[in-house]
Every structure is written in structure tokens, then in C-alpha cells.
Scaffold this motif. Sequence first.
Motif, PDB file in Angstrom:
ATOM      1  N   PHE A 161     -13.112 -72.108 -24.847  1.00  0.00           N
ATOM      2  CA  PHE A 161     -13.924 -72.968 -23.998  1.00  0.00           C
ATOM      3  C   PHE A 161     -13.262 -73.178 -22.634  1.00  0.00           C
ATOM      4  CE2 PHE A 161     -15.839 -76.910 -22.515  1.00  0.00           C
ATOM      5  CZ  PHE A 161     -17.166 -76.664 -22.780  1.00  0.00           C
ATOM      6  N   PHE A 162     -11.945 -73.316 -22.626  1.00  0.00           N
ATOM      7  CA  PHE A 162     -11.240 -73.602 -21.375  1.00  0.00           C
ATOM      8  C   PHE A 162     -10.550 -72.375 -20.799  1.00  0.00           C
ATOM      9  CE2 PHE A 162     -11.414 -77.858 -23.300  1.00  0.00           C
ATOM     10  CZ  PHE A 162     -11.980 -78.546 -22.256  1.00  0.00           C
ATOM     11  N   HIS A 164     -11.076 -69.864 -18.674  1.00  0.00           N
ATOM     12  CA  HIS A 164     -10.975 -69.647 -17.225  1.00  0.00           C
ATOM     13  C   HIS A 164     -10.154 -70.736 -16.549  1.00  0.00           C
ATOM     14  CE1 HIS A 164     -13.533 -66.190 -17.098  1.00  0.00           C
ATOM     15  NE2 HIS A 164     -14.479 -66.819 -17.758  1.00  0.00           N
ATOM     16  N   LYS A 165     -10.287 -71.960 -17.056  1.00  0.00           N
ATOM     17  CA  LYS A 165      -9.525 -73.070 -16.475  1.00  0.00           C
ATOM     18  C   LYS A 165      -8.045 -72.902 -16.770  1.00  0.00           C
ATOM     19  CE  LYS A 165     -13.655 -75.235 -16.193  1.00  0.00           C
ATOM     20  NZ  LYS A 165     -14.908 -74.680 -16.682  1.00  0.00           N
ATOM     21  N   PHE A 167      -6.468 -70.092 -17.275  1.00  0.00           N
ATOM     22  CA  PHE A 167      -5.981 -69.043 -16.384  1.00  0.00           C
ATOM     23  C   PHE A 167      -5.709 -69.616 -14.993  1.00  0.00           C
ATOM     24  CE2 PHE A 167      -7.136 -66.198 -12.881  1.00  0.00           C
ATOM     25  CZ  PHE A 167      -6.123 -65.268 -13.000  1.00  0.00           C
ATOM     26  N   ALA A 168      -6.675 -70.372 -14.474  1.00  0.00           N
ATOM     27  CA  ALA A 168      -6.578 -70.867 -13.103  1.00  0.00           C
ATOM     28  C   ALA A 168      -5.401 -71.819 -12.913  1.00  0.00           C
ATOM     29  CB  ALA A 168      -7.882 -71.546 -12.698  1.00  0.00           C
ATOM     30  N   THR A 170      -2.765 -71.922 -14.665  1.00  0.00           N
ATOM     31  CA  THR A 170      -1.514 -71.193 -14.876  1.00  0.00           C
ATOM     32  C   THR A 170      -1.148 -70.435 -13.607  1.00  0.00           C
ATOM     33  OG1 THR A 170      -2.163 -70.872 -17.159  1.00  0.00           O
ATOM     34  CG2 THR A 170      -0.321 -69.572 -16.390  1.00  0.00           C
ATOM     35  N   PHE A 171      -2.151 -69.819 -12.993  1.00  0.00           N
ATOM     36  CA  PHE A 171      -1.902 -69.002 -11.806  1.00  0.00           C
ATOM     37  C   PHE A 171      -1.538 -69.870 -10.609  1.00  0.00           C
ATOM     38  CE2 PHE A 171      -3.241 -66.498  -8.082  1.00  0.00           C
ATOM     39  CZ  PHE A 171      -2.494 -65.355  -8.308  1.00  0.00           C
ATOM     40  N   ASP A 172      -2.233 -70.958 -10.406  1.00  0.00           N
ATOM     41  CA  ASP A 172      -2.014 -71.761  -9.208  1.00  0.00           C
ATOM     42  C   ASP A 172      -2.605 -73.156  -9.363  1.00  0.00           C
ATOM     43  OD1 ASP A 172      -1.651 -72.732  -6.698  1.00  0.00           O
ATOM     44  OD2 ASP A 172      -2.423 -70.977  -5.668  1.00  0.00           O
ATOM     45  N   MET A 176      -6.009 -75.466  -7.480  1.00  0.00           N
ATOM     46  CA  MET A 176      -7.072 -76.107  -8.249  1.00  0.00           C
ATOM     47  C   MET A 176      -7.230 -77.573  -7.868  1.00  0.00           C
ATOM     48  SD  MET A 176      -8.497 -73.846  -9.927  1.00  0.00           S
ATOM     49  CE  MET A 176      -8.031 -72.239  -9.342  1.00  0.00           C
ATOM     50  N   VAL A 177      -6.093 -78.273  -7.758  1.00  0.00           N
ATOM     51  CA  VAL A 177      -6.158 -79.691  -7.374  1.00  0.00           C
ATOM     52  C   VAL A 177      -6.760 -79.814  -5.978  1.00  0.00           C
ATOM     53  CG1 VAL A 177      -4.809 -81.774  -6.940  1.00  0.00           C
ATOM     54  CG2 VAL A 177      -4.155 -80.238  -8.797  1.00  0.00           C
ATOM     55  N   VAL A 181     -10.657 -79.446  -8.483  1.00  0.00           N
ATOM     56  CA  VAL A 181     -10.743 -79.220  -9.928  1.00  0.00           C
ATOM     57  C   VAL A 181      -9.851 -80.248 -10.628  1.00  0.00           C
ATOM     58  CG1 VAL A 181     -10.270 -77.578 -11.777  1.00  0.00           C
ATOM     59  CG2 VAL A 181     -11.154 -76.769  -9.592  1.00  0.00           C
ATOM     60  N   TYR A 186      -7.148 -80.692 -17.550  1.00  0.00           N
ATOM     61  CA  TYR A 186      -6.942 -79.429 -18.248  1.00  0.00           C
ATOM     62  C   TYR A 186      -5.504 -79.284 -18.718  1.00  0.00           C
ATOM     63  CZ  TYR A 186     -11.507 -78.493 -16.293  1.00  0.00           C
ATOM     64  OH  TYR A 186     -12.826 -78.585 -15.965  1.00  0.00           O
ATOM     65  N   PHE A 228      -4.920 -60.592 -17.188  1.00  0.00           N
ATOM     66  CA  PHE A 228      -4.669 -61.765 -18.020  1.00  0.00           C
ATOM     67  C   PHE A 228      -5.398 -61.637 -19.343  1.00  0.00           C
ATOM     68  CE2 PHE A 228      -5.269 -66.281 -19.213  1.00  0.00           C
ATOM     69  CZ  PHE A 228      -3.956 -66.705 -19.134  1.00  0.00           C
ATOM     70  N   ARG A 229      -6.642 -61.120 -19.277  1.00  0.00           N
ATOM     71  CA  ARG A 229      -7.428 -61.021 -20.500  1.00  0.00           C
ATOM     72  C   ARG A 229      -6.831 -60.007 -21.475  1.00  0.00           C
ATOM     73  NH1 ARG A 229     -13.824 -60.128 -20.568  1.00  0.00           N
ATOM     74  NH2 ARG A 229     -13.233 -58.300 -19.377  1.00  0.00           N
TER      75      ARG A 229
END
Lengths: 282, 214
Positions: A161-162, A164-165, A167-168, A170-172, A176-177, A181, A186, A228-229
Motif C-alpha cells: 500500500f505504501f 511508492h511512499k 521508495f520516495a 528512502t530516496f529523498d 518529500m517534506v 508530503v 510514512y 528499486f522494484r
Amino acid sequence: MADIIDKLITYFQFPFVRYAMITGVLIALCSSLLGVTLVLKRFSFIGDGLSHVAFGAIAIATAMNLTNNLFLVLPVTIICAVFLLSSSQNSKIKGDAALAMLSVGTLAIGYLILNMFSRSANLAADVCATLFGSTSILTLSMTDVWFSIILSALVVIVFLFFYHKIFAITFDEDFMVATGVKAKTYNLVLATTIAIVIVVAMNLVGALLISALVIFPALSAMRVFKSFRSVTICSVIISVVCAALGILISILAGSPVGATIVAVDITGFLLFSLIGKLINKG
Amino acid sequence: MKSNAELLISCQNLVLGYDGKVILSNLSFTVSQGDYLCIVGKNGSGKSTLMKTLLGLKTPMSGQIEWGSGIKANEIGYLPQQTEIQKDFPATVREVVRSGLINRSGLRPFYTISEKAIAEKNMRKLGIGNLAGRCYRELSGGQQQRTLLARALCSARKILLLDEPVAGLDPEAAAELYSIIKNLNDEGITIIMITHDIDNTMGFATKTLRINEE
């Protein structure tokens, strides 16, 4: 070969062997799902740290004579996971130092409390079992198995469910903040999930070997795959295969379950490093 | 200069710093719709801190930042400096660019077809459409910056904040990036950019903010 298969069939007639197999594979699946994120976020040692926290909490629960220690262990571990993941940036004590402090501190306090309050005749064996999970996976009850099935299902659902979040952040996380987001929420979800996985995984490999389950499949997958996937999917497959193999070998060879699984994971890592090198050359 | 442009950001008497130490004080400025603002200043003068404060990643020690009523947090794009974590991160360009769409999707666990189209459009716009399936960590510095800029465009609908976008790039890649940013500004996106490179940016900027050490 026929001998080995015969032996395995005999062993699998015992329910406790089947239970160990189911639980082992499920825990391997959950820990590797989160492992990719943890390794990339530079939190490889969180498994170690949190499992020591859980050990400390178990010691306190034992000293207090709680019948079901999960009600104490789970909340304490979740709180520590949240604290670690959220304090990583912009704090005076950096993530790795905070982790090391927590890890060593709770281990020492836990052992201290067990020594002072435990009425068990064989304290050393108790501690050894908690840390290395040497036998506990072979003493699981039907309830334990259902419990781990439900929790693993929950972890998988939350992760999907989360996805994509996760991943995001984790990457940066800063990005996001900055773009509105709710990264904190998360992170909270992630920390809670990690804490749950670790408390459950303590049953299988014990506190000391959890790190291996978290980091080895992820690192192996990263040698070869580049998105990542694909890294996530591959690390889950590696982890499940290694856990199943490890349990089978430990049954046949009579070796300790947790340590055998980790040995298989190490072999897998070496294999994938080799494949990665060959691919990059060719 | 556009005189009736909508006011996007207005800062009054900002004081910035950390651990009780002031690094910037009495900073007041405004940013309007369509501006191209360059923030220049020496290393350690607090440029990045100022940008992070504008974005809400840090809180000012005192003073006020007011965002115009016409802009929401999820209409902002940000091109941060690269982090240590990203250098060996296994992710494709497409995965990175799409992560800029998350501020549109709320709790929804997947991207819609129209959102995916936005990501593809931004990759083409920045000339990295053919790299979509490539691994981010294997790209050149210029290609990585374009990837991060494409991600920022996915989340930016009105304003783009860039923290030293050309750091570490060769002059050619830097010039290309500047012209991309200029085009974005011409399309109506407000730009706030931190830079060392005063010579090459003065031609584009409509406003310059010089930050000096105390």
C-alpha cells in the motif's frame, strides 16, 4: 538422494517442523521487504539495535512475571524504532551513534535485570536462547504460527500500500517534506512495521542474527539489480529461498537453525557478488 | 517588471541559525509570481539554510515567512543538493522522476495514467526520455541533475527552488541546465535559485539577493 528425501518426509510428519518452516519463510519474507529500505537509509544495524531493545523489554517482562510479554515488548520496540528513524537527521547524536547507544545499553540493562530477578535455574541457557533463538523455532505452537501468518500478511499489505511512499522517503526525505508530503506519517508507518517484524523475527533467529536477515538479501539483490522494484522483488526471493534451504539443512545436519540460515544467506551474497561482477564486465 | 504580479512569498526580519548561533539576521524580501530570484553569497553564509527555511524544513529563530494565498505546499518543486544516500541508490530514472508525483496522490497507493503521462512529459522535456529505464547511479552528473529537475517539475506547478543546480557540472552541462531553467521561467514558473556562478546567471535573474556573513 533418496535417503535425504526419505529423511525429510519423515521429519515433515512432525507438526513442529512444518510450523518452523512456515514461520521461518514468512519472517524471511517480511524482513527482506524492509531490508532494502533500511540498508539504503543507512540503517543496516537497526535490526540489531531493535532486537536488543526487545531483549531488554523481555527481561523486564520476565522480572515483572508478565504472562504475555508481547504487550510490553511490542510497544517499547515500536517507540524506539520511531525514535531512531525520526532522530536521524538534524539531531546532535547521529543515527548510527544513537543506534549503537541504544543497542548496547538495552542489552546490558536486560542482562542485568535477568540476573537480578530471574528465578530460572539455567539463566545462561535462557539468555542464549533469547539471543540466538537456538531452539525456540522448533517449539512453536499452532497459535504462534497463526500469529506470525497474520502479522506477515499485515506487513506485506502495508508495504504494498505504501510502496511508492516508502521508495520516495528512502530516496529523498527532504524533498518529500518540502513538496507537502506527510513524510513523518510514512516514517511512523515504516518504523512500526520494522518493530513488528523484529519482535516476530526474534522467535526465529534470535536477537543477534536478525541483522543478517535484514541486510544480506538486500545487499545480494543490489549487486545484480538496478531498479528499486527489481531489487525489492529479488531480495524477497533470495531471502525466502535461503531461509527454506537453511531450515532444511539444519534439519538434515542437526545444526542450529538461525546460524544455518545466515550461513546460507552469506553464500547467497557471495554468489550474487560474483554474478554482479561478471555482468558489469560483460 | 510585472507590477501586478501576485505575491508568492514575503519574508520579514528573518533570523536564521542553529544551536542558538545566528548566521543570518534581518532578512526581508518578497518573491512574486514569475520572478527569477538568484540567491548569491559565500560558502557558509546560510544560503541553503534560507532555502530550507522557506520550504519548512527548518524553523527560523525569529521573523516571519508568509506564503501567498494562491500557493499550496504541493505546488512547490525543489531541487536539493545530492545526498550521500543517492550516490549508490538502485533506482531507475523513471522511478525517481515519478516520486515527484506523490504530493498529488494523497493516500492512493498507485499512480494514475495521467500522472504517469506527466512524468513521461517532464522526462522528454529535459531530454532524458531515452534514459527512463537506466539506473540513476550510473548516469553522469548532468544527467542526474536533469533527473532530479524532472522530478521537481512533477511536483512543481508554480514555483521551483533550486539549491546550486550546477554544482559539479562541466561548463557545457551547466549552460544546458541554465537554459532549461530559463525556459521554465518563461513558461511562468517562479524560480528561486542558489548559485555561486554569478557571471552566468545575472543575465537570467530578475532579482538578486546577496547574502553576506555577519
